[in-house]
Design a protein around this motif. Structure first.
Motif, PDB file in Angstrom:
ATOM      1  N   SER A  34      -5.389  10.393 -41.858  1.00 58.83           N
ATOM      2  CA  SER A  34      -6.223  10.727 -41.119  1.00 58.83           C
ATOM      3  C   SER A  34      -5.521  10.428 -39.561  1.00 58.83           C
ATOM      4  O   SER A  34      -5.285  10.782 -38.710  1.00 58.83           O
ATOM      5  CB  SER A  34      -6.689   9.640 -41.629  1.00 58.83           C
ATOM      6  OG  SER A  34      -6.215   7.688 -41.592  1.00 58.83           O
ATOM      7  N   LEU A  35      -4.156   9.633 -39.902  1.00 60.26           N
ATOM      8  CA  LEU A  35      -3.555   9.254 -38.565  1.00 60.26           C
ATOM      9  C   LEU A  35      -3.093  11.255 -38.449  1.00 60.26           C
ATOM     10  O   LEU A  35      -2.761  10.822 -36.750  1.00 60.26           O
ATOM     11  CB  LEU A  35      -2.067   8.674 -38.364  1.00 60.26           C
ATOM     12  CG  LEU A  35      -1.568   8.800 -37.302  1.00 60.26           C
ATOM     13  CD1 LEU A  35      -1.903   7.995 -36.180  1.00 60.26           C
ATOM     14  CD2 LEU A  35      -0.227   7.781 -37.367  1.00 60.26           C
ATOM     15  N   TYR A  36      -2.692  11.767 -38.513  1.00 58.65           N
ATOM     16  CA  TYR A  36      -1.776  13.228 -38.298  1.00 58.65           C
ATOM     17  C   TYR A  36      -3.172  14.286 -37.777  1.00 58.65           C
ATOM     18  O   TYR A  36      -2.866  14.245 -37.085  1.00 58.65           O
ATOM     19  CB  TYR A  36      -1.085  13.801 -39.401  1.00 58.65           C
ATOM     20  CG  TYR A  36       0.372  12.911 -39.857  1.00 58.65           C
ATOM     21  CD1 TYR A  36       1.136  12.757 -38.983  1.00 58.65           C
ATOM     22  CD2 TYR A  36       0.190  13.007 -41.056  1.00 58.65           C
ATOM     23  CE1 TYR A  36       2.040  12.139 -39.134  1.00 58.65           C
ATOM     24  CE2 TYR A  36       1.024  11.785 -41.426  1.00 58.65           C
ATOM     25  CZ  TYR A  36       1.833  11.404 -40.123  1.00 58.65           C
ATOM     26  OH  TYR A  36       3.441  11.405 -41.054  1.00 58.65           O
ATOM     27  N   LEU A  37      -4.226  13.874 -38.784  1.00 57.83           N
ATOM     28  CA  LEU A  37      -5.161  14.191 -38.293  1.00 57.83           C
ATOM     29  C   LEU A  37      -6.257  14.033 -37.129  1.00 57.83           C
ATOM     30  O   LEU A  37      -6.414  14.994 -35.692  1.00 57.83           O
ATOM     31  CB  LEU A  37      -6.362  14.526 -39.157  1.00 57.83           C
ATOM     32  CG  LEU A  37      -6.278  14.192 -40.520  1.00 57.83           C
ATOM     33  CD1 LEU A  37      -7.665  14.536 -41.457  1.00 57.83           C
ATOM     34  CD2 LEU A  37      -6.553  15.864 -40.773  1.00 57.83           C
ATOM     35  N   SER A  38      -6.101  13.144 -36.635  1.00 60.41           N
ATOM     36  CA  SER A  38      -6.229  12.060 -35.174  1.00 60.41           C
ATOM     37  C   SER A  38      -5.239  12.947 -34.683  1.00 60.41           C
ATOM     38  O   SER A  38      -6.234  13.456 -33.292  1.00 60.41           O
ATOM     39  CB  SER A  38      -6.577  11.077 -35.562  1.00 60.41           C
ATOM     40  OG  SER A  38      -7.059  10.618 -35.952  1.00 60.41           O
ATOM     41  N   VAL A  39      -4.004  12.573 -34.536  1.00 59.03           N
ATOM     42  CA  VAL A  39      -2.629  13.191 -33.610  1.00 59.03           C
ATOM     43  C   VAL A  39      -3.213  14.710 -33.300  1.00 59.03           C
ATOM     44  O   VAL A  39      -3.227  15.615 -31.969  1.00 59.03           O
ATOM     45  CB  VAL A  39      -1.521  13.190 -34.181  1.00 59.03           C
ATOM     46  CG1 VAL A  39      -0.359  13.875 -33.504  1.00 59.03           C
ATOM     47  CG2 VAL A  39      -1.357  11.812 -33.855  1.00 59.03           C
ATOM     48  N   ILE A  40      -3.770  15.694 -34.665  1.00 65.42           N
ATOM     49  CA  ILE A  40      -3.432  17.016 -33.818  1.00 65.42           C
ATOM     50  C   ILE A  40      -5.075  16.708 -33.599  1.00 65.42           C
ATOM     51  O   ILE A  40      -4.762  18.477 -32.284  1.00 65.42           O
ATOM     52  CB  ILE A  40      -3.902  18.112 -35.481  1.00 65.42           C
ATOM     53  CG1 ILE A  40      -1.961  17.132 -36.099  1.00 65.42           C
ATOM     54  CG2 ILE A  40      -4.169  19.606 -35.828  1.00 65.42           C
ATOM     55  CD1 ILE A  40      -2.200  18.626 -37.874  1.00 65.42           C
ATOM     56  N   ALA A  41      -6.068  16.670 -33.284  1.00 69.29           N
ATOM     57  CA  ALA A  41      -7.369  16.644 -32.794  1.00 69.29           C
ATOM     58  C   ALA A  41      -7.469  16.603 -31.359  1.00 69.29           C
ATOM     59  O   ALA A  41      -7.542  17.042 -31.041  1.00 69.29           O
ATOM     60  CB  ALA A  41      -8.129  16.200 -33.649  1.00 69.29           C
ATOM     61  N   ALA A  42      -6.437  15.876 -31.325  1.00 70.81           N
ATOM     62  CA  ALA A  42      -6.459  14.751 -30.025  1.00 70.81           C
ATOM     63  C   ALA A  42      -5.100  16.345 -29.147  1.00 70.81           C
ATOM     64  O   ALA A  42      -5.968  16.579 -27.952  1.00 70.81           O
ATOM     65  CB  ALA A  42      -5.436  13.754 -29.830  1.00 70.81           C
ATOM     66  N   VAL A  43      -4.427  16.106 -29.818  1.00 72.09           N
ATOM     67  CA  VAL A  43      -3.813  17.199 -28.767  1.00 72.09           C
ATOM     68  C   VAL A  43      -3.946  18.747 -28.773  1.00 72.09           C
ATOM     69  O   VAL A  43      -4.384  19.556 -27.149  1.00 72.09           O
ATOM     70  CB  VAL A  43      -2.169  17.603 -29.979  1.00 72.09           C
ATOM     71  CG1 VAL A  43      -1.543  19.250 -29.270  1.00 72.09           C
ATOM     72  CG2 VAL A  43      -1.433  16.602 -29.459  1.00 72.09           C
ATOM     73  N   SER A  44      -4.856  19.511 -29.658  1.00 69.86           N
ATOM     74  CA  SER A  44      -5.982  20.731 -29.812  1.00 69.86           C
ATOM     75  C   SER A  44      -7.171  19.754 -28.363  1.00 69.86           C
ATOM     76  O   SER A  44      -6.713  20.912 -27.569  1.00 69.86           O
ATOM     77  CB  SER A  44      -6.673  20.446 -30.858  1.00 69.86           C
ATOM     78  OG  SER A  44      -5.438  20.959 -32.059  1.00 69.86           O
ATOM     79  N   ALA A  45      -7.243  19.194 -28.140  1.00 65.87           N
ATOM     80  CA  ALA A  45      -8.766  18.470 -27.728  1.00 65.87           C
ATOM     81  C   ALA A  45      -8.087  18.666 -26.333  1.00 65.87           C
ATOM     82  O   ALA A  45      -8.702  19.325 -25.345  1.00 65.87           O
ATOM     83  CB  ALA A  45      -9.303  17.489 -27.815  1.00 65.87           C
ATOM     84  N   SER A  46      -6.523  17.749 -25.769  1.00 65.40           N
ATOM     85  CA  SER A  46      -6.455  18.219 -24.620  1.00 65.40           C
ATOM     86  C   SER A  46      -6.023  19.506 -23.736  1.00 65.40           C
ATOM     87  O   SER A  46      -6.062  19.581 -23.172  1.00 65.40           O
ATOM     88  CB  SER A  46      -5.233  17.308 -24.599  1.00 65.40           C
ATOM     89  OG  SER A  46      -4.117  17.279 -25.619  1.00 65.40           O
ATOM     90  N   VAL A  47      -5.628  20.255 -25.579  1.00 62.83           N
ATOM     91  CA  VAL A  47      -5.082  21.777 -24.418  1.00 62.83           C
ATOM     92  C   VAL A  47      -6.235  22.427 -24.169  1.00 62.83           C
ATOM     93  O   VAL A  47      -6.639  22.880 -23.039  1.00 62.83           O
ATOM     94  CB  VAL A  47      -3.882  22.276 -25.404  1.00 62.83           C
ATOM     95  CG1 VAL A  47      -4.170  23.821 -24.952  1.00 62.83           C
ATOM     96  CG2 VAL A  47      -2.947  21.501 -25.443  1.00 62.83           C
ATOM     97  N   LEU A  48      -7.576  22.290 -24.899  1.00 61.01           N
ATOM     98  CA  LEU A  48      -8.569  23.157 -25.038  1.00 61.01           C
ATOM     99  C   LEU A  48     -10.237  22.797 -23.614  1.00 61.01           C
ATOM    100  O   LEU A  48     -10.846  23.032 -23.852  1.00 61.01           O
ATOM    101  CB  LEU A  48      -8.994  23.627 -26.836  1.00 61.01           C
ATOM    102  CG  LEU A  48      -7.999  24.745 -27.714  1.00 61.01           C
ATOM    103  CD1 LEU A  48      -9.357  24.392 -28.810  1.00 61.01           C
ATOM    104  CD2 LEU A  48      -8.012  25.982 -26.960  1.00 61.01           C
ATOM    105  N   ALA A  49      -9.516  21.619 -23.586  1.00 63.89           N
ATOM    106  CA  ALA A  49     -10.751  20.253 -22.848  1.00 63.89           C
ATOM    107  C   ALA A  49     -10.712  21.589 -21.715  1.00 63.89           C
ATOM    108  O   ALA A  49      -9.595  21.154 -20.793  1.00 63.89           O
ATOM    109  CB  ALA A  49     -10.812  19.514 -22.808  1.00 63.89           C
ATOM    110  N   PRO A  50     -11.560  21.337 -20.595  1.00 62.86           N
ATOM    111  CA  PRO A  50     -11.480  22.064 -19.153  1.00 62.86           C
ATOM    112  C   PRO A  50     -11.582  20.765 -18.829  1.00 62.86           C
ATOM    113  O   PRO A  50     -11.465  19.697 -18.722  1.00 62.86           O
ATOM    114  CB  PRO A  50     -13.142  22.367 -19.476  1.00 62.86           C
ATOM    115  CG  PRO A  50     -14.327  21.956 -20.044  1.00 62.86           C
ATOM    116  CD  PRO A  50     -12.938  21.424 -21.211  1.00 62.86           C
TER     117      PRO A  50
END
Length: 76
Positions: A34-50
């Protein structure tokens, strides 16, 4: 509410919605820690968020948005 505070809230909400969405999608798609899932989700969200900011346009402070999917800035 000041424009700077609105921009801060908009940035947070855009990131939070995408983070939670990516976190649930990755949870069901991948079987990793779950730690890796959170890191991947955070990086993806920070790149794709307006990204929202306050800009002075024609002497007035206005909220502008920059997003990876649109060209240039959008004035809100």
């Amino acid at each position: 509410m000041k424009l700077k505070h609105k921009v801060l809230v908009y940035n947070f909400l855009a990131f939070a919605v995408l983070f939670v969405l990516f976190r649930f999608i990755l949870y069901f798609a991948l079987a990793i820690n779950s730690l890796y899932l959170s890191v991947i989700a955070a990086v993806s969200a920070s790149v794709l968020a307006p990204k929202f900011a306050v800009a002075k346009i024609e002497g007035l402070d206005k909220i502008v948005m920059k997003w990876i999917f649109i060209k240039g800035f959008k004035i809100l």
